[in-house]
Design an enzyme around this catalytic site. Sequence first.
Site, PDB file in Angstrom:
ATOM      1  N   LYS A 191       2.253  13.569  -3.482  1.00 18.83           N
ATOM      2  CA  LYS A 191       2.355  13.049  -4.838  1.00 18.83           C
ATOM      3  C   LYS A 191       1.260  12.336  -5.299  1.00 18.83           C
ATOM      4  O   LYS A 191       0.735  11.197  -4.647  1.00 18.83           O
ATOM      5  CB  LYS A 191       3.506  12.010  -4.707  1.00 18.83           C
ATOM      6  CG  LYS A 191       4.057  11.729  -6.112  1.00 18.83           C
ATOM      7  CD  LYS A 191       4.788  10.440  -6.182  1.00 18.83           C
ATOM      8  CE  LYS A 191       3.835   9.237  -6.465  1.00 18.83           C
ATOM      9  NZ  LYS A 191       3.095   9.122  -7.795  1.00 18.83           N
ATOM     10  N   GLU A 266      -2.085   3.113   4.562  1.00 19.08           N
ATOM     11  CA  GLU A 266      -3.400   2.513   4.394  1.00 19.08           C
ATOM     12  C   GLU A 266      -2.925   1.461   3.384  1.00 19.08           C
ATOM     13  O   GLU A 266      -2.959   2.100   1.855  1.00 19.08           O
ATOM     14  CB  GLU A 266      -4.331   3.731   3.931  1.00 19.08           C
ATOM     15  CG  GLU A 266      -4.850   4.431   4.870  1.00 19.08           C
ATOM     16  CD  GLU A 266      -5.614   3.838   6.323  1.00 19.08           C
ATOM     17  OE1 GLU A 266      -6.029   2.744   5.855  1.00 19.08           O
ATOM     18  OE2 GLU A 266      -5.764   4.581   7.037  1.00 19.08           O
ATOM     19  N   CYS A 300      -9.720  -0.670  -1.487  1.00 18.42           N
ATOM     20  CA  CYS A 300      -8.863  -1.507  -0.860  1.00 18.42           C
ATOM     21  C   CYS A 300      -9.590  -2.432   0.252  1.00 18.42           C
ATOM     22  O   CYS A 300      -8.982  -3.648   0.528  1.00 18.42           O
ATOM     23  CB  CYS A 300      -7.912  -0.497   0.017  1.00 18.42           C
ATOM     24  SG  CYS A 300      -8.791   1.064   0.769  1.00 18.42           S
ATOM     25  N   GLU A 401      -4.497  -9.719  -3.285  1.00 16.33           N
ATOM     26  CA  GLU A 401      -5.316  -8.654  -3.477  1.00 16.33           C
ATOM     27  C   GLU A 401      -5.356  -8.400  -5.137  1.00 16.33           C
ATOM     28  O   GLU A 401      -4.380  -8.373  -5.735  1.00 16.33           O
ATOM     29  CB  GLU A 401      -4.845  -7.342  -2.908  1.00 16.33           C
ATOM     30  CG  GLU A 401      -5.641  -6.166  -3.293  1.00 16.33           C
ATOM     31  CD  GLU A 401      -5.293  -4.964  -2.708  1.00 16.33           C
ATOM     32  OE1 GLU A 401      -4.125  -4.364  -2.769  1.00 16.33           O
ATOM     33  OE2 GLU A 401      -6.184  -4.275  -1.813  1.00 16.33           O
TER      34      GLU A 401
HETATM   35  P1  NAI Z   1       1.404   1.349  -5.759  1.00 14.68           P
HETATM   36  O1  NAI Z   1       1.279   1.078  -3.976  1.00 14.68           O
HETATM   37  O2  NAI Z   1       3.012   0.997  -6.347  1.00 14.68           O
HETATM   38  O3  NAI Z   1       1.090   2.845  -5.923  1.00 14.68           O
HETATM   39  C1  NAI Z   1       0.536   3.855  -5.104  1.00 14.68           C
HETATM   40  C2  NAI Z   1       1.368   5.026  -4.964  1.00 14.68           C
HETATM   41  O4  NAI Z   1       2.680   4.657  -4.579  1.00 14.68           O
HETATM   42  C3  NAI Z   1       1.397   5.902  -6.315  1.00 14.68           C
HETATM   43  O5  NAI Z   1       1.382   7.324  -6.307  1.00 14.68           O
HETATM   44  C4  NAI Z   1       3.040   5.258  -6.947  1.00 14.68           C
HETATM   45  O6  NAI Z   1       3.406   6.218  -7.829  1.00 14.68           O
HETATM   46  C5  NAI Z   1       3.472   5.342  -5.427  1.00 14.68           C
HETATM   47  N1  NAI Z   1       4.783   4.448  -5.525  1.00 14.68           N
HETATM   48  C6  NAI Z   1       5.147   3.482  -6.238  1.00 14.68           C
HETATM   49  N2  NAI Z   1       6.555   2.987  -5.878  1.00 14.68           N
HETATM   50  C7  NAI Z   1       6.768   3.764  -4.770  1.00 14.68           C
HETATM   51  C8  NAI Z   1       8.032   3.485  -3.923  1.00 14.68           C
HETATM   52  N3  NAI Z   1       8.941   2.943  -4.232  1.00 14.68           N
HETATM   53  N4  NAI Z   1       8.004   4.667  -3.180  1.00 14.68           N
HETATM   54  C9  NAI Z   1       7.191   5.643  -2.917  1.00 14.68           C
HETATM   55  N5  NAI Z   1       6.022   5.666  -3.525  1.00 14.68           N
HETATM   56  C10 NAI Z   1       5.760   4.728  -4.563  1.00 14.68           C
HETATM   57  O7  NAI Z   1       0.391   0.682  -6.516  1.00 14.68           O
HETATM   58  P2  NAI Z   1      -0.016   0.366  -7.972  1.00 14.68           P
HETATM   59  O8  NAI Z   1       1.247   0.121  -8.655  1.00 14.68           O
HETATM   60  O9  NAI Z   1      -0.902   1.616  -8.639  1.00 14.68           O
HETATM   61  O10 NAI Z   1      -1.073  -0.860  -8.040  1.00 14.68           O
HETATM   62  C11 NAI Z   1      -0.726  -2.185  -8.104  1.00 14.68           C
HETATM   63  C12 NAI Z   1      -1.599  -2.822  -6.907  1.00 14.68           C
HETATM   64  O11 NAI Z   1      -1.490  -2.175  -5.743  1.00 14.68           O
HETATM   65  C13 NAI Z   1      -2.894  -2.805  -7.103  1.00 14.68           C
HETATM   66  O12 NAI Z   1      -3.337  -3.779  -8.192  1.00 14.68           O
HETATM   67  C14 NAI Z   1      -3.707  -3.054  -5.854  1.00 14.68           C
HETATM   68  O13 NAI Z   1      -3.497  -4.321  -5.518  1.00 14.68           O
HETATM   69  C15 NAI Z   1      -2.763  -2.320  -4.879  1.00 14.68           C
HETATM   70  N6  NAI Z   1      -3.378  -1.131  -4.614  1.00 14.68           N
HETATM   71  C16 NAI Z   1      -3.881  -0.933  -3.494  1.00 14.68           C
HETATM   72  C17 NAI Z   1      -4.600   0.349  -3.170  1.00 14.68           C
HETATM   73  C18 NAI Z   1      -5.272   0.624  -1.726  1.00 14.68           C
HETATM   74  O14 NAI Z   1      -5.979   1.528  -1.858  1.00 14.68           O
HETATM   75  N7  NAI Z   1      -5.120  -0.239  -0.728  1.00 14.68           N
HETATM   76  C19 NAI Z   1      -4.318   1.434  -3.976  1.00 14.68           C
HETATM   77  C20 NAI Z   1      -3.588   1.424  -5.256  1.00 14.68           C
HETATM   78  C21 NAI Z   1      -3.171   0.057  -5.592  1.00 14.68           C
END
Ligand code: NAI
Length: 498
Positions: A191, A266, A300, A401
Amino acid sequence: MLAQNPAAQFAIPFLNGGPKQLLIDGEFVPALSGRTFDSINPATGQVFAQVADGGVEDVDRAVAAARRAFTGPWSRFKPFERQALLLRLADLVERHFDEIALLDTLDMGGPITATRARKQRAIGLLRYYAGQATAIHGDTISNSQAGHILSYTLKEPIGVVAAINPWNGPFGMAVWKIAPALATGCTVVLKPAEQAPLSPLRLGELCLEAGVPPGVVNIVQGPGRTVGAALAAHPDVDKVAFTGSTATGQAIIRASAGNVKRVALELGGKSPNIVFDDANLDAAVPGAAMAVFANSGQVCSAGTRLFVQRGIYAEFVERLAVFAKQLRVGDPLDPDTQLGPLVSQGQLERVTSYLESGKSQGARPISGGGRMVGKGRDNGYFVEPTVFTNVNDDMKIAREEIFGPVICALPFDTLEEAVARGNATSFGLGGGVWTQNIGNAHRVAQGLRTGSVWVNCYQLMDPAVPFGGYKTSGIGRESGREHIEEFLETKAVWIKVG
Ligand code: NAI
Ligand code: MG
């Protein structure tokens, strides 16, 4: 509605022919609901493609296809055949990388020079995991049982893997999850992030072209709260491999409990980058700046808590501000651009609210500090490269973050203090140290409770070198032997001989 004909403007045949579909069981198919969602170019705010909007019912058919493939002909592929498949895929990715880079630039805003520069990493990952496919082996183990008893281990693929990805490196992260699955004989339901699904779908096409059998790689794009959550909870998924925020990672752990899935995470970070007064400042200033500003801070392991030894603090932050102000921020399709927009309106709001929080708590931006408009940037999600001074460790901007181009510069006096403050966070992803004193470099490298430490450099990665987090930054490692192990079960076999 499409704002323009993307194929004509960007000459990407991939974008012709209507909405991009889901990949299930070797076929590109619409979502069962018939719904689509818009892909938005964050530099312009305009829609440039439409994508099938998967739902829970699509997850069910993708997982069923992945299960059939796992127990079908794919289970009889020899290691050298999986290797050959990965090498063919690497060649295809190499051949089509200009198009892949353009898709990522349009979908998530990374400058075209930066997205093109990810080529070596993407094909390097595929070729590294190709090599690993023929290097999987168990052990024969001497035991202390009476009589002649042989014991040995078999390494077997875990099964159906759900991969849930973020948007900050859409193509590379898709490769990073799919390649170890193919190397080990697992099957995948990927996904991608809803903000940047296009290049992962292109990877899906290339997988089919390389000869990946139907059902081995499936892609269901759609919302996290439905598609992602359904994958994490699905009783027929054996492992979930997730990259994204710590909060979502915690939700995935909870959702995975039902069938005790293997979970690899991660997650986020607030990584300390420590500059000593004996550092080579000509390297440390740009190094510390780009440790945060690269990819507009959407990394990240960005070194967002910059600890600078007090004797050089004033000079260092001044040079950092000069560096930040001369960065060229703008149209990511322009080869001179160094920083593009943030990925989405939502990220823009999130990052600017952190900037406001910093200012309201008394931090002082010596460069940037707000949204960036003008010169074609008005409809995009641009933020100024920002350096905050007057920060203390307890401020929200120093603890959470931000995922934007925002540095918190903090003075320190002693090594012990820098390490203690560096570790005073729930995160533990990366860390940096800049010094010419080799003893201090090693002391910091050993003192930081983080999955990676970079000395006189930052953010280097390699397919052979494990990457991952301590504490709330994650579980498990990607890259290296450790990553392969995480896609394998170990079976002990006992044989009474004679
Ligand atoms: P997110 O962690 O919610 O999204 C990442 C992935 O998880 C996306 O594919 C999303 O559709 C999916 N997802 C969301 N809720 C889910 C659930 N309940 N169960 C399974 N999958 C789910 O992050 P988002 O909302 O895009 O970004 C918000 C913040 O997260 C950013 O500002 C940043 O601080 C952090 N982030 C950190 C990342 C990293 O590489 N460590 C990458 C992306 C976001
Ligand atoms: Mg987008």
